[in-house]
Design a protein around this motif. Structure first.
Motif, PDB file in Angstrom:
ATOM      1  N   ASN A   1     -13.619  40.301 -19.872  1.00  0.00           N
ATOM      2  CA  ASN A   1     -14.964  39.712 -19.474  1.00  0.00           C
ATOM      3  C   ASN A   1     -15.022  38.650 -18.635  1.00  0.00           C
ATOM      4  O   ASN A   1     -15.947  38.564 -17.806  1.00  0.00           O
ATOM      5  N   HIS A   2     -14.093  37.667 -18.935  1.00  0.00           N
ATOM      6  CA  HIS A   2     -14.136  36.461 -18.086  1.00  0.00           C
ATOM      7  C   HIS A   2     -13.696  36.740 -16.572  1.00  0.00           C
ATOM      8  O   HIS A   2     -14.245  36.042 -15.809  1.00  0.00           O
TER       9      HIS A   2
ATOM     10  N   SER B   1     -14.574  39.219 -14.907  1.00  0.00           N
ATOM     11  CA  SER B   1     -15.513  39.858 -14.179  1.00  0.00           C
ATOM     12  C   SER B   1     -16.373  38.450 -13.686  1.00  0.00           C
ATOM     13  O   SER B   1     -17.111  38.676 -12.983  1.00  0.00           O
ATOM     14  N   LEU B   2     -16.311  37.368 -14.350  1.00  0.00           N
ATOM     15  CA  LEU B   2     -17.202  36.339 -14.038  1.00  0.00           C
ATOM     16  C   LEU B   2     -16.484  35.342 -12.846  1.00  0.00           C
ATOM     17  O   LEU B   2     -17.389  34.768 -12.258  1.00  0.00           O
ATOM     18  N   VAL B   3     -15.216  35.366 -12.726  1.00  0.00           N
ATOM     19  CA  VAL B   3     -14.455  34.561 -11.770  1.00  0.00           C
ATOM     20  C   VAL B   3     -14.110  35.150 -10.350  1.00  0.00           C
ATOM     21  O   VAL B   3     -14.326  36.503 -10.261  1.00  0.00           O
TER      22      VAL B   3
ATOM     23  N   GLN C   1      -7.658  30.508 -10.179  1.00  0.00           N
ATOM     24  CA  GLN C   1      -8.628  31.037 -11.199  1.00  0.00           C
ATOM     25  C   GLN C   1      -8.420  32.132 -12.115  1.00  0.00           C
ATOM     26  O   GLN C   1      -8.424  31.984 -13.303  1.00  0.00           O
TER      27      GLN C   1
ATOM     28  N   SER D   1      -5.964  30.496 -20.344  1.00  0.00           N
ATOM     29  CA  SER D   1      -6.621  30.020 -21.310  1.00  0.00           C
ATOM     30  C   SER D   1      -7.163  30.876 -22.513  1.00  0.00           C
ATOM     31  O   SER D   1      -7.495  30.583 -23.545  1.00  0.00           O
ATOM     32  N   SER D   2      -7.031  32.369 -22.233  1.00  0.00           N
ATOM     33  CA  SER D   2      -7.151  33.311 -23.157  1.00  0.00           C
ATOM     34  C   SER D   2      -6.014  33.581 -24.146  1.00  0.00           C
ATOM     35  O   SER D   2      -6.291  33.953 -25.146  1.00  0.00           O
TER      36      SER D   2
ATOM     37  N   LYS E   1      -2.349  29.569 -26.642  1.00  0.00           N
ATOM     38  CA  LYS E   1      -3.145  28.667 -27.342  1.00  0.00           C
ATOM     39  C   LYS E   1      -2.604  27.281 -27.798  1.00  0.00           C
ATOM     40  O   LYS E   1      -3.019  26.691 -28.877  1.00  0.00           O
TER      41      LYS E   1
ATOM     42  N   MET F   1     -18.708  43.847 -19.220  1.00  0.00           N
ATOM     43  CA  MET F   1     -19.757  43.219 -19.435  1.00  0.00           C
ATOM     44  C   MET F   1     -20.616  43.002 -17.876  1.00  0.00           C
ATOM     45  O   MET F   1     -19.985  42.846 -17.089  1.00  0.00           O
TER      46      MET F   1
ATOM     47  N   LYS G   1     -23.390  41.510 -15.352  1.00  0.00           N
ATOM     48  CA  LYS G   1     -23.507  40.283 -14.886  1.00  0.00           C
ATOM     49  C   LYS G   1     -25.027  39.822 -15.189  1.00  0.00           C
ATOM     50  O   LYS G   1     -26.122  40.091 -14.244  1.00  0.00           O
TER      51      LYS G   1
ATOM     52  N   LEU H   1     -26.529  33.797 -15.274  1.00  0.00           N
ATOM     53  CA  LEU H   1     -25.443  32.883 -15.961  1.00  0.00           C
ATOM     54  C   LEU H   1     -26.020  31.505 -16.493  1.00  0.00           C
ATOM     55  O   LEU H   1     -26.967  30.945 -15.944  1.00  0.00           O
TER      56      LEU H   1
ATOM     57  N   VAL I   1     -17.663  28.770 -10.611  1.00  0.00           N
ATOM     58  CA  VAL I   1     -16.540  27.799 -10.686  1.00  0.00           C
ATOM     59  C   VAL I   1     -17.015  26.409 -10.154  1.00  0.00           C
ATOM     60  O   VAL I   1     -16.896  25.134 -10.610  1.00  0.00           O
TER      61      VAL I   1
ATOM     62  N   PHE J   1     -16.521  26.408 -16.800  1.00  0.00           N
ATOM     63  CA  PHE J   1     -17.264  27.470 -16.501  1.00  0.00           C
ATOM     64  C   PHE J   1     -17.296  28.693 -17.205  1.00  0.00           C
ATOM     65  O   PHE J   1     -18.231  29.332 -17.710  1.00  0.00           O
ATOM     66  N   LEU J   2     -16.320  29.117 -17.680  1.00  0.00           N
ATOM     67  CA  LEU J   2     -15.959  30.329 -18.614  1.00  0.00           C
ATOM     68  C   LEU J   2     -16.501  30.214 -19.943  1.00  0.00           C
ATOM     69  O   LEU J   2     -17.250  31.063 -20.765  1.00  0.00           O
TER      70      LEU J   2
ATOM     71  N   ALA K   1     -20.177  30.229 -19.620  1.00  0.00           N
ATOM     72  CA  ALA K   1     -20.715  31.285 -19.411  1.00  0.00           C
ATOM     73  C   ALA K   1     -20.466  32.446 -20.532  1.00  0.00           C
ATOM     74  O   ALA K   1     -21.674  33.371 -20.814  1.00  0.00           O
ATOM     75  N   GLY K   2     -19.638  32.292 -21.340  1.00  0.00           N
ATOM     76  CA  GLY K   2     -19.421  33.217 -22.273  1.00  0.00           C
ATOM     77  C   GLY K   2     -19.612  32.613 -23.711  1.00  0.00           C
ATOM     78  O   GLY K   2     -19.112  33.143 -24.797  1.00  0.00           O
TER      79      GLY K   2
ATOM     80  N   LYS L   1     -18.132  30.451 -25.346  1.00  0.00           N
ATOM     81  CA  LYS L   1     -16.968  30.114 -26.171  1.00  0.00           C
ATOM     82  C   LYS L   1     -16.835  28.646 -26.321  1.00  0.00           C
ATOM     83  O   LYS L   1     -17.094  27.932 -25.397  1.00  0.00           O
TER      84      LYS L   1
ATOM     85  N   LEU M   1     -11.264  28.799 -25.955  1.00  0.00           N
ATOM     86  CA  LEU M   1     -10.642  28.828 -24.684  1.00  0.00           C
ATOM     87  C   LEU M   1      -9.677  27.766 -24.817  1.00  0.00           C
ATOM     88  O   LEU M   1      -9.998  26.466 -25.192  1.00  0.00           O
TER      89      LEU M   1
END
Lengths: 463, 309
Positions: free
Chosen positions: A29-30, A32-34, A41, A48-49, A52, B1, B3, B6, B12, B35-36, B39-40, B42, B210
């Motif tokens: 999902n993430h 698709s955002l960046v 990025q 980050s996913s 941990k 997902m 878009k 946002l 970013v 940013f993530l 957006a999510g 989290k 995250l």
């Protein structure tokens, strides 16, 4: 894109990181955002996913580099003919010596499918229980080295096989392609070798840095290693330890005394006052539930640490004196509980009793693996989430199977696992010392050779 | 997902600009994770050595976006009453005293005891209403009508029980108060958890978040931070300072100096009107950099190396 990430996830899992399905979904999902074309990025999203904690992060960076840089280049779809030949080579390697099971994963690795190979070398450092049990028998004691050796030998076989393959196909493959293929495979081979030899080096122990400097309170006496004490210094040392214990007990009891008094509990008082028409007759206090720390100490008394044994035992005695709920075990190759000796006797007498105890097999040779397994089967009920497990010993296990999975199991049940080593750290990775195996499994490992280090450790344990 | 629109940030780069407008110099790494997370929906779990700006990040997010910052400091023994909500018993009692006379008026129409009890029961809700509810940080963050940044500081210091409770809250963003029913979040707050790796956090919590690890900054990032935070500092001195700091961090210190120390040091140098870094200047300001006597001794021994003479 998705397929590549999933393949990477497979590799990450093979290398021993735990990645759940939810995390993979989040990651996709993430992405698709960046802007995935920006490598910074892209890497950040994956990191980050999937990673941990700090040690995991170090591991992740290694894998990321391996997967997306070292194995991605040149042989991938960009050059079709080369990829075809690579596949042919893989097949040739697998067919060449079918009895050598390790060749399969290695061949896969060479054509950029690293999962099987990563899984292979990850399993080397955490042997399966069945394998571990095998290592118990005499002669199989070198179990940590055995499988590794066979992988190394398989790696060595690749080079001649590659040569033979190229010789055989010299008419089918043009010269420059042959050169390119050979260079690439050799480069990857050295990567594979590096991975094998490096992978079980202890990862960073997280953001908590080992304290380099220890307060120098006890002067010369404090800096003398326990092993080098003269009889006179020994007497002084015992006195000093007694003082240390007294001080610690005072500070610990002060801390608990302040807790026992408690602060007034308005909520409770008012609730009790409801019964008496709002007139507070009974005052309630807020008693903080004491965190009942339990300590479980395992102390090596074998011949290799004989010169320290007196002091490590004094330490154990001190621990038990200081803290309420301590269970003490000593071991050579099997753990024996000595809590009752320490409870009932003065320190000198208790030490005599322990060192002469018929239950302890002083003549056996040290075996940490056996000790851990026996401990797990007999005393595991003593370990719960409130227990701090302290292991005192040099981790020299006479090349027997170190049973790291058992220690990992103990850690997953305990609050933390601390290891005190009477050797100084440069010697930890030499000879039959298994500290390399144990170190990443403990929350903290520190050398404990003299009074200053001991005092520092006690201090941090209490506060 | 798909878009959708946002929340909070456009992309970013927007996140980076927003953080920088709040005076927080950030690496691409930090900007991407922030940013993530926004957006999510989290939470971000921030780890790193003390004093590298973990808490500052949350503050910068709040300032940059113009949101309210709600902070919950964790410690051993923190419980729901301090983190979520509490009834104001004293106020309830006071009100009860005051309305005691009115009770007779209320009960005037009642014929039997049963009727009187029913009448009182009908009014009982008055005492368990929002009027007597004292919201603590977590409930405040959930009920806030405007978007907020919730900072749960040093979550590793709290007890495992509290961590489990937090987990429930972070996954559903709703709270059940027995007397009032379930309260659902109006808008999902931006959550930042910080940890010093005092103990291992549970896998479940880590899975939800995250992960962001902030390390000591590179020399030029640190210089940028110093330049922004301490305006009067000359460029040359900032350069000398940050490279000296990088060298000090390489020593075997008990506590390595972090950005906070660098900033204090810069201010001290300005106050002493020192133009260029010399061993004497370092010696004079050593107490700002090192917090242990042993550390000071170490740096003192290697003064020339630190100043790079």
């Amino acid at each position: 894109m998705e397929a590549m990430v999933l393949k990477f996830v497979d590799a990450v899992r093979a290398a021993g990181l735990r990645v759940s399905t939810v995390e993979v979904m989040d990651c996709l999902n993430h992405l698709s955002l960046v802007d995935v074309l920006d490598e910074g990025q892209f890497a950040t999203v994956l990191r980050s996913s999937f990673a941990k904690s700090y040690p995991e992060r170090l591991r992740f960076d290694q894998l990321y580099h391996l997967f997306f840089h070292e194995l991605r280049e040149r042989l991938e779809p960009t050059s079709e003919p080369l990829a075809d030949h690579a596949e042919a080579l893989r097949q040739a390697l697998v067919d060449a010596e079918p009895e050598r099971a390790e060749l399969g994963p290695i061949a896969d690795f060479l054509v950029a499918r690293p999962e099987a190979y990563l899984r292979l070398i990850t399993n080397l450092s955490n042997p399966e229980p069945a394998q571990a049990a095998m290592g118990d028998q005499f002669g199989a004691g070198l179990s940590g080295i055995g499988p590794r050796l066979s992988v190394l030998m398989a790696l060595d076989r690749v080079s001649p096989l590659l040569k033979a393959f190229l010789e055989e196909n010299r008419h089918q493959i043009p010269y420059d392609l042959r050169r390119a293929l050979e260079d690439e495979i050799r480069r990857r081979l050295s990567t594979a070798r590096r991975l094998l030899l490096r992978v079980d080096q202890p990862l960073g122990r997280g953001p908590v840095e080992p304290r380099a400097a220890v307060a120098d309170v006890y002067g010369d006496l404090g800096n003398t290693p326990f092993a080098n004490l003269s009889p006179r210094e020994m007497r002084r040392m015992s006195d000093t330890i007694a003082t240390l214990v007294r001080k610690l007990r005072d500070s610990a009891s002060r801390r608990f005394a302040a807790r026992a008094r408690g602060v007034p509990d308005l909520r409770g008082t008012l609730r009790a006052a409801m019964r008496t028409q709002g007139t507070p007759i009974v005052l309630k206090f807020r008693h903080k539930p004491q965190r009942k720390a339990r300590i479980l100490a395992l102390c090596d008394v074998s011949s290799s640490v004989w010169s320290y044994a007196r002091f490590t035992l004094t330490m154990l005695y001190a621990l038990q004196d200081c803290f309420g709920r301590v269970r003490s075990f000593v071991f050579v190759d099997e753990p024996v509980e000595v809590t009752h000796h320490f409870d009932d006797h003065e320190v000198a007498q208790a030490l005599q009793l322990v060192l002469k105890s018929p239950e302890i097999t002083f003549e056996a040779s040290t075996d940490y693996g056996r000790m851990l397994r026996l401990f797990e089967s007999r005393h595991m009920d003593a370990v719960d989430k409130k227990t701090t497990v302290i292991i005192i010993g040099d981790g020299r296990t006479n090349y027997r199977d170190p049973a790291p999975t058992v220690l990992a199991e103990i850690r997953s049940h305990a609050r933390r696992v601390l290891w005190l080593n009477p050797e100084s750290s440069p010697f930890w990775h030499t000879g039959d010392s298994e500290m390399r195996t144990y170190e990443p499994l403990c929350n903290e490992v520190r050398p404990c050779q003299n009074l200053n280090q001991l005092a520092a450790f006690f201090h941090e344990l209490v506060l | 997902m798909t878009k959708g629109p946002l929340k909070h940030f456009q992309d970013v780069d927007d996140a980076r600009r927003t953080l920088e407008s709040a005076g927080y110099v950030c690496t691409p790494d930090i900007a991407t994770v922030v940013f993530l997370a926004a957006a999510g929906d989290k939470p971000i779990l921030v780890e790193g050595p003390a004093g590298v700006g973990k808490t500052e990040l949350a503050k910068a997010m709040a300032t940059g976006l113009g949101y309210e910052l709600i902070r919950l400091q964790c410690y051993e023994g923190l419980d729901e009453a301090k983190a979520l909500y509490e009834w104001e018993y004293a106020k309830q009692l006071l009100y009860m005293q005051m309305v005691r006379e009115n009770v007779n008026d209320l009960l005037a129409g009642a014929d039997s005891l049963a009727d009187a009890v029913d009448l009182i029961a009908a009014q009982a809700d008055v005492f368990f209403s929002d009027r007597f509810l004292l919201p603590r940080p977590l409930l405040q963050a959930i009920l806030s009508p405007t978007p907020v940044v919730l900072l749960v500081d040093e979550v590793d210091k709290s007890d495992p029980e509290f961590e489990a409770f937090l987990l429930e809250l972070l996954s559903d963003f709703q709270v059940t108060i027995p007397e009032l029913g379930t309260r659902r979040a109006v808008g999902v707050p931006l959550v930042v958890l910080t940890s010093n790796a005092f103990r291992d956090l549970s896998d479940a919590l880590k899975r939800r978040c995250l992960h962001l690890y902030i390390d000591y900054p590179e020399a030029d990032v640190e210089r940028e931070i110093v330049r922004r935070q301490v305006p009067g500092l000359s460029e040359a001195l900032a350069r000398q300072m940050t490279s000296a700091m990088a060298r000090i961090r390489r020593l075997e210190l008990k506590k390595r100096p972090s950005i906070a120390e660098t900033l204090d040091w810069a201010r001290a140098l300005i106050n002493l009107q020192i133009e260029s870094l010399s061993p004497e200047a370092v010696l004079a300001t050593l107490s700002v950099i090192c917090k242990y006597r042993e550390d000071s001794d170490l740096v003192r021994k290697d003064l020339n190396g630190v100043v790079n003479l």
